[in-house]
Design a protein around this motif. Structure first.
Motif, PDB file in Angstrom:
ATOM      1  N   UNK A 142       0.791  35.169   9.690  1.00 50.04           N
ATOM      2  CA  UNK A 142       1.027  36.406   9.953  1.00 50.04           C
ATOM      3  C   UNK A 142      -0.329  36.372  10.155  1.00 50.04           C
ATOM      4  N   UNK A 143      -0.735  37.499  11.093  1.00 48.85           N
ATOM      5  CA  UNK A 143      -1.707  38.151  11.482  1.00 48.85           C
ATOM      6  C   UNK A 143      -2.397  39.188  11.593  1.00 48.85           C
ATOM      7  N   UNK A 144      -3.509  40.327  10.487  1.00 54.63           N
ATOM      8  CA  UNK A 144      -4.663  41.364  10.909  1.00 54.63           C
ATOM      9  C   UNK A 144      -5.439  41.527  12.039  1.00 54.63           C
ATOM     10  N   UNK A 145      -5.193  42.333  12.810  1.00 58.57           N
ATOM     11  CA  UNK A 145      -6.396  42.479  13.951  1.00 58.57           C
ATOM     12  C   UNK A 145      -7.377  43.635  13.619  1.00 58.57           C
ATOM     13  N   UNK A 146      -7.884  43.778  14.094  1.00 58.62           N
ATOM     14  CA  UNK A 146      -8.686  45.445  13.212  1.00 58.62           C
ATOM     15  C   UNK A 146      -8.351  46.863  14.864  1.00 58.62           C
ATOM     16  N   UNK A 147      -8.441  45.529  15.555  1.00 61.55           N
ATOM     17  CA  UNK A 147      -7.696  46.402  17.089  1.00 61.55           C
ATOM     18  C   UNK A 147      -6.686  45.967  17.530  1.00 61.55           C
ATOM     19  N   UNK A 149      -7.446  45.708  21.186  1.00 59.61           N
ATOM     20  CA  UNK A 149      -8.701  45.084  22.050  1.00 59.61           C
ATOM     21  C   UNK A 149      -8.358  44.008  21.486  1.00 59.61           C
ATOM     22  N   UNK A 150      -8.119  42.907  20.561  1.00 60.21           N
ATOM     23  CA  UNK A 150      -8.633  41.613  20.195  1.00 60.21           C
ATOM     24  C   UNK A 150      -7.254  40.388  20.222  1.00 60.21           C
ATOM     25  N   UNK A 151      -7.169  41.629  20.645  1.00 60.75           N
ATOM     26  CA  UNK A 151      -5.167  40.837  20.616  1.00 60.75           C
ATOM     27  C   UNK A 151      -5.408  39.481  21.455  1.00 60.75           C
ATOM     28  N   UNK A 152      -6.460  39.662  22.440  1.00 62.65           N
ATOM     29  CA  UNK A 152      -6.093  38.455  23.830  1.00 62.65           C
ATOM     30  C   UNK A 152      -6.600  37.162  23.031  1.00 62.65           C
ATOM     31  N   UNK A 153      -7.480  37.377  21.606  1.00 62.46           N
ATOM     32  CA  UNK A 153      -8.793  36.514  20.739  1.00 62.46           C
ATOM     33  C   UNK A 153      -7.373  35.157  20.196  1.00 62.46           C
ATOM     34  N   UNK A 154      -6.077  36.020  19.847  1.00 66.40           N
ATOM     35  CA  UNK A 154      -5.338  34.480  19.176  1.00 66.40           C
ATOM     36  C   UNK A 154      -3.649  34.998  19.203  1.00 66.40           C
ATOM     37  N   UNK A 155      -3.690  35.122  20.904  1.00 62.83           N
ATOM     38  CA  UNK A 155      -2.152  35.750  21.488  1.00 62.83           C
ATOM     39  C   UNK A 155      -1.274  34.196  21.505  1.00 62.83           C
ATOM     40  N   UNK A 156      -2.690  33.137  22.069  1.00 65.36           N
ATOM     41  CA  UNK A 156      -1.815  31.871  21.730  1.00 65.36           C
ATOM     42  C   UNK A 156      -0.445  31.164  20.452  1.00 65.36           C
ATOM     43  N   UNK A 160       3.474  38.672  19.430  1.00 63.28           N
ATOM     44  CA  UNK A 160       3.928  39.727  19.034  1.00 63.28           C
ATOM     45  C   UNK A 160       3.698  40.296  18.123  1.00 63.28           C
ATOM     46  N   UNK A 161       4.849  40.098  17.120  1.00 67.32           N
ATOM     47  CA  UNK A 161       5.848  40.941  16.008  1.00 67.32           C
ATOM     48  C   UNK A 161       4.863  40.016  15.086  1.00 67.32           C
ATOM     49  N   UNK A 162       4.158  39.056  15.224  1.00 68.91           N
ATOM     50  CA  UNK A 162       3.365  38.349  13.884  1.00 68.91           C
ATOM     51  C   UNK A 162       2.481  39.019  13.467  1.00 68.91           C
ATOM     52  N   UNK A 163       2.087  40.250  14.991  1.00 76.44           N
ATOM     53  CA  UNK A 163       0.264  40.280  14.097  1.00 76.44           C
ATOM     54  C   UNK A 163       0.599  42.019  13.488  1.00 76.44           C
ATOM     55  N   UNK A 164      -0.461  42.922  12.856  1.00 73.56           N
ATOM     56  CA  UNK A 164      -0.478  43.441  13.045  1.00 73.56           C
ATOM     57  C   UNK A 164      -1.787  44.670  12.825  1.00 73.56           C
TER      58      UNK A 164
END
Length: 366
Positions: A142-147, A149-156, A160-164
């Motif tokens: 799973x991943x935690x992002x600060x915003x 706006x940063x989803x683009x960096x790890x979306x590969x 989506x359901x694994x990103x908080x």
């Protein structure tokens, strides 16, 4: 009686050296909410003891790294955590070092969540080896992002359901923000490490433009030496003939730092590459209008014409224009600063950060 609280092993950065990810790590380590809710253990992921050691090699750092690997593996085997929380570097040699630790933990059967305090995955995912390593390291995690706006960096690599999403938050400081009242000049504050990537030279160019416009201002630059030394900074200030307008005050911490915020009128951080800088939250808390760059999650914190301005990185002319506007219109500067302070208390306090992290950990340890 057997402890029934979920176990979390935190592998994170804590000071020294002092930087945003390390401060957030310290906040988590000291959080009563997190420590009361979970059975926590902590390992410092950093192998650098000073800011200028980050990104550097050397025998001492190699030895620290092997000791780190041993501590992490020993903790994971001994504690058998329900979840391992890790704050990896996103690219370069730092990622390779962190990825090795993560892969060992995955081989031991641990569940991992990565909290990204930096970005750079998207810049390197086209490289054959990096792409292979990203896939291995991030698989089933799973991943935690600060915003968002940063989803683009790890979306590969993450669904989506694994990103908080969890924005940073900082403690509330017992200092009153200053008011702009009949001052002979506007006080502009830059507070960050002296790095080219923080826009130090961009700010100096902007200050030169302000001087040419005969605007009344004083710019105080505060921070530890990085890839720009104090001597190099002073040399550049002299070269641009800004010695009457710009002063470097060195490092400031605690009450000295808060006093600087309190007497300042505008905060500026014309950075090139950022995720979610804590210093902007500090500026918002002290009701300072902000001029910064539209990178990372800064667009969440600063909205142009509401609590400051965001520019494209490296645009000294635009930075100067926005600073000139704030210098020339005290009422607008005051309004934007108050808006920023309200936004801070609504969204970016340490309490809100801890509550968000607690909610994420609750979901991940069910």
């Amino acid at each position: 009686m057997k402890n029934s609280k979920p176990k979390i092993l935190f592998i994170l950065h804590v000071p020294p050296p002092v930087h945003g990810a390390a401060m957030m790590g310290k906040f988590l380590q000291d959080s009563s909410l997190i420590n009361d809710t979970y059975e926590c253990s902590f390992v410092n992921l950093s192998t650098s003891e000073k800011l200028n050691e980050i990104g550097q090699g050397g025998f001492n750092k190699v030895m620290r790294y092997f000791k780190l690997v041993y501590r992490v593996v020993h903790k994971a085997i001994k504690d058998k955590p329900n979840l391992i929380y890790m704050t990896p570097t996103s690219k370069g040699v730092g990622f390779y070092k962190d990825a090795f630790i993560a892969l060992v933990l995955k081989l031991l059967g641990n569940n991992l969540v990565y909290h990204f305090h930096n970005k750079g995955v998207a810049l390197n995912q086209h490289k054959l080896f990096d792409n292979f390593l990203y896939k291995l390291t991030f698989r089933n995690a799973k991943a935690i992002l600060l915003s968002a706006r940063l989803i683009f960096d790890i979306k590969k690599y993450f669904a989506k359901e694994d990103i908080f999403i969890c924005p940073n938050g900082i403690p509330i400081i017992d200092f009153s923000p200053s008011e702009i009242e009949n001052k002979p000049h506007m006080n502009i504050l830059f507070l960050s490490n002296l790095l080219v990537s923080k826009g130090v030279y961009v700010l100096l160019e902007a200050c030169q433009i302000l001087k040419q416009l005969n605007l009344p201002f004083r710019c105080e630059m505060v921070g530890a030496e990085g890839d720009i030394s104090a001597a190099s900074l002073q040399e550049k200030i002299s070269e641009l003939n800004l010695h009457e307008q710009v002063v470097y005050l060195g490092k400031k911490y605690g009450e000295e730092k808060y006093a600087l915020f309190s007497k300042s009128d505008i905060f500026v951080l014309p950075t090139y590459d950022e995720a979610f800088p804590l210093v902007l939250l500090e500026a918002m808390q002290f009701a300072l209008p902000i001029v910064s760059s539209d990178v990372g999650g800064i667009g969440d914190m600063v909205t142009s014409h509401q609590n400051g301005f965001v520019t494209q990185p490296g645009d000294a002319q635009k930075v100067a224009e926005h600073l000139a506007f704030l210098i020339g219109d005290e009422n607008e500067a005051r309004r934007m600063g108050k808006n920023g302070r309200e936004k801070f208390f609504a969204s970016y306090t340490l309490e809100k950060f801890e509550q968000s992290m607690n909610s994420i950990f609750s979901d991940l340890t069910k």
